[in-house]
Scaffold this motif. Structure first.
Motif, mmCIF file in Angstrom:
data_model
loop_
_atom_site.group_PDB
_atom_site.id
_atom_site.type_symbol
_atom_site.label_atom_id
_atom_site.label_comp_id
_atom_site.label_asym_id
_atom_site.label_seq_id
_atom_site.Cartn_x
_atom_site.Cartn_y
_atom_site.Cartn_z
ATOM 1 N N MET A 77 0.852 -1.194 0.000
ATOM 2 C CA MET A 77 0.000 0.000 0.000
ATOM 3 C C MET A 77 0.886 1.242 0.000
ATOM 4 N N ILE A 78 0.411 2.284 -0.644
ATOM 5 C CA ILE A 78 1.005 3.615 -0.520
ATOM 6 C C ILE A 78 -0.080 4.533 0.029
ATOM 7 N N VAL A 79 0.252 5.236 1.090
ATOM 8 C CA VAL A 79 -0.664 6.180 1.719
ATOM 9 C C VAL A 79 -0.043 7.568 1.567
ATOM 10 N N SER A 105 -3.809 13.575 11.196
ATOM 11 C CA SER A 105 -4.298 12.497 12.050
ATOM 12 C C SER A 105 -5.055 11.451 11.249
ATOM 13 N N ASN A 106 -5.945 11.887 10.350
ATOM 14 C CA ASN A 106 -6.738 10.892 9.617
ATOM 15 C C ASN A 106 -5.861 10.058 8.696
ATOM 16 N N THR A 107 -4.765 10.640 8.179
ATOM 17 C CA THR A 107 -3.861 9.868 7.333
ATOM 18 C C THR A 107 -3.108 8.822 8.147
ATOM 19 N N SER A 108 -2.744 9.164 9.366
ATOM 20 C CA SER A 108 -2.046 8.197 10.217
ATOM 21 C C SER A 108 -2.896 6.962 10.455
ATOM 22 N N HIS A 109 -4.217 7.140 10.547
ATOM 23 C CA HIS A 109 -5.094 5.999 10.761
ATOM 24 C C HIS A 109 -5.240 5.166 9.489
ATOM 25 N N LEU A 110 -5.145 5.794 8.328
ATOM 26 C CA LEU A 110 -5.146 5.014 7.085
ATOM 27 C C LEU A 110 -3.903 4.138 7.010
ATOM 28 N N GLN A 111 -2.763 4.671 7.419
ATOM 29 C CA GLN A 111 -1.524 3.901 7.434
ATOM 30 C C GLN A 111 -1.598 2.766 8.451
ATOM 31 N N PRO A 132 3.112 -4.573 3.658
ATOM 32 C CA PRO A 132 4.047 -3.461 3.457
ATOM 33 C C PRO A 132 3.293 -2.203 3.049
ATOM 34 N N SER A 133 3.498 -1.121 3.790
ATOM 35 C CA SER A 133 2.764 0.110 3.534
ATOM 36 C C SER A 133 3.677 1.295 3.759
ATOM 37 N N TYR A 134 3.589 2.265 2.858
ATOM 38 C CA TYR A 134 4.513 3.399 2.862
ATOM 39 C C TYR A 134 3.704 4.694 2.869
ATOM 40 N N TRP A 135 3.814 5.427 3.971
ATOM 41 C CA TRP A 135 3.116 6.703 4.114
ATOM 42 C C TRP A 135 4.088 7.826 3.773
ATOM 43 N N VAL A 136 3.760 8.567 2.709
ATOM 44 C CA VAL A 136 4.599 9.686 2.270
ATOM 45 C C VAL A 136 3.750 10.953 2.256
ATOM 46 N N ASN A 137 4.393 12.084 2.490
ATOM 47 C CA ASN A 137 3.627 13.331 2.465
ATOM 48 C C ASN A 137 3.687 14.028 1.116
ATOM 49 N N SER A 138 4.598 13.574 0.250
ATOM 50 C CA SER A 138 4.679 14.119 -1.104
ATOM 51 C C SER A 138 5.586 13.227 -1.934
ATOM 52 N N ALA A 139 5.619 13.491 -3.234
ATOM 53 C CA ALA A 139 6.486 12.719 -4.130
ATOM 54 C C ALA A 139 7.955 12.922 -3.804
ATOM 55 N N ALA A 140 8.293 14.024 -3.134
ATOM 56 C CA ALA A 140 9.688 14.288 -2.788
ATOM 57 C C ALA A 140 10.264 13.231 -1.859
ATOM 58 N N LEU A 161 5.782 5.721 9.742
ATOM 59 C CA LEU A 161 4.944 4.666 10.284
ATOM 60 C C LEU A 161 3.749 5.300 11.000
ATOM 61 N N ALA A 162 2.737 4.504 11.270
ATOM 62 C CA ALA A 162 1.483 5.041 11.795
ATOM 63 C C ALA A 162 1.668 5.801 13.101
ATOM 64 N N HIS A 163 2.629 5.389 13.908
ATOM 65 C CA HIS A 163 2.780 6.008 15.223
ATOM 66 C C HIS A 163 3.954 6.973 15.295
ATOM 67 N N GLY A 164 4.389 7.454 14.122
ATOM 68 C CA GLY A 164 5.260 8.611 14.130
ATOM 69 C C GLY A 164 6.703 8.435 13.727
ATOM 70 N N GLU A 165 7.181 7.213 13.628
ATOM 71 C CA GLU A 165 8.601 7.023 13.306
ATOM 72 C C GLU A 165 8.852 7.266 11.817
#
Length: 470
Positions: free
Chosen positions: A362-364, A371-377, A386-394, A407-411
């Motif tokens: 997954m890519i999030v 906050s709502n994005t962290s719950h999706l992750q 395997p899931s990757y939470w990114v805030n932009s393409a950068a 990661l969902a809890h901040g790391e």
């Protein structure tokens, strides 16, 4: 929100907040509130009446005007819905896109919610409506770095708290101040009213619904138990409209509170544990006799519902079913958009899916402070997918096939060779503050890693009407 240790009379002995008459102005409300002590202000100040007075004051706007030029500029800036790009084309093909050996599946509900789109649109409309005037926003307009960068490029000053409080000294009489989608605290609204600024209120109606819930709880002398994160601006705003409140982050903290209600406990320990998450003068031995549930709109629905059941059961055990209505209040304030996005990820990652429908990863996409994005992750993470939470393409380095993700809890971590060779099925979703362009930019880098010859997805050559909400 540090706690004091001042004792309080019983809840039944407390007077209800004094309601303002409809003719009372915001200035009169401010004068009345400021003439009392902090303790008295909490008991008497009527936040709902104050908001109504602002509406009638003449320097307050809370609805978009559907300005066509502003909507077109949002499209050009990539901060609205995609009507010509890859995401728009995916919607026309059942939310699926294939490029060589990569299959991408877009969640059925993702990205911008109505309230967020509304906030950004109103900010763009304000820029056009008040030429030559200084514009401010009392926080990030939404939790998306690209959108907030656009605000700065449009010379809209973002008043951020960088650890020492917000500096409103730059706000002058006659300026235009935008309240973000998360809302603003009643203290900030009072200050702005005193400055005689033009207020553009983009607060999401779902957030306003929570404010009404805590206001109703205060009128009935119930403590608002708010499911949320005490440092989140939405929860700060909600707490400011409550008379007495306690903020609990999760079920573990809720269980601690329930145990205290039923069995009592160490009062000093309780106050220390929640020192940043309670109203001034909070007394757990008195203020937990009557409680009402409220929530930060972006929290996980199932957790909020479970928390509410815990409180209901606890008050029933403590006072009996016949008196439950006197000791517990609840109003449904869970945001539909947040829940729909969570449900879509659960659907994409369900264990019972056929083998050919299962995802490899997954890519999030969404702001790292969302906050709502962290719950999706959190959903695929807990499933071991395997899931990757990114805030932009950068966050994605095409040349090295390396990704910086959260990661969902901040790391915040870096993963090398995150895209494997060979066929790959990727699920993608985004938080409610994420414009479609952010997903398109991320997928562009994914395709370029998998296919160095990839030249991008050509946009459709069509007119640019406003896309329907998804």
């Amino acid at each position: 929100m540090p706690s004091g240790l001042q004792a309080r009379p019983s809840r039944q002995a407390q007077p209800r907040p004094v309601a303002a008459t409809t003719a009372e102005s915001a200035e009169q409300l401010l004068e009345r509130a400021s003439s009392t002590s902090v303790r008295e202000e909490k008991q008497r100040f009527d936040g709902r009446a104050f908001r109504r007075a602002l509406v009638k004051g003449g320097n307050y706007v809370r609805n978009p005007i559907q300005d066509a030029e502003s909507l077109a500029l949002m499209e050009a800036h990539g901060v609205g819905y995609s009507t010509t790009g890859l995401v728009a084309q995916m919607r026309e093909q059942g939310n699926v896109w294939r490029h060589k050996d990569v299959t991408v599946k877009l969640a059925q509900a993702y990205g911008y919610c109505w309230g967020v789109e509304r906030a950004v649109q109103m900010a763009y409309e304000a820029k056009k409506a008040y030429p030559g005037r200084m514009l401010h926003v009392t926080n990030e307009i939404i939790h998306n770095p690209a959108v907030n960068q656009r605000m700065k490029e449009m010379d809209i000053n973002i008043i951020e708290d960088k650890g020492q409080g917000k500096d409103f000294g730059v706000v002058k009489e006659g300026d235009v101040v935008i309240l973000p989608a998360f809302g603003a605290s009643v203290q900030e609204m009072k200050l702005l009213s005193e400055r005689k600024v033009q207020i553009v209120d983009t607060t999401c109606p779902w957030v306003s619904k929570v404010w009404n819930a805590v206001d109703n709880q205060a009128r009935k002398n119930h403590t608002s138990v708010i499911h949320g994160k005490y440092s989140h601006e939405e929860t700060i705003a909600t707490a400011s409209f409550a008379t007495t409140y306690l903020i609990v982050r999760d079920l573990a903290e809720a269980q601690y509170v329930c145990d205290y209600i039923l069995k009592g406990g160490d009062r000093a320990e309780f106050l220390e544990k929640f020192k940043n998450a309670i109203s001034q003068g909070f007394d757990p031995d008195l203020d937990l006799e009557r409680v009402g549930l409220a929530n930060q709109t972006t929290m996980l629905r199932d957790e909020t519902l479970a928390l509410g059941k815990m409180l209901e059961k606890t008050m029933m055990q403590k006072y009996g079913p016949g008196d439950l209505s006197q000791h517990y209040m609840v109003m449904d304030t869970i945001c539909d958009a947040t829940q729909e996005r969570q449900d879509a990820v659960y659907q994409m990652t369900a264990d019972e899916l056929a083998a050919e429908d299962k995802l490899d990863m997954m890519i999030v996409v969404g702001g790292f402070n969302s906050s709502n994005t962290s719950h999706l992750q959190e959903i695929p993470e807990l499933k071991g997918l395997p899931s990757y939470w990114v805030n932009s393409a950068a966050c994605i380095d095409v040349d090295s096939n390396k990704i910086t993700h959260k990661l969902a809890h901040g790391e915040l971590v870096e993963t090398e060779k995150w895209l494997p060779h060979g066929p790959l099925t990727i699920g993608i979703t985004s938080g409610a503050s994420t414009p479609d362009r952010s997903l398109e930019d991320v997928l562009d880098r994914v395709f370029r890693i998998k296919d160095p010859a990839f030249a991008g997805v050509a946009p459709k050559q069509v007119a640019l009407p406003k896309a329907p909400a998804h």
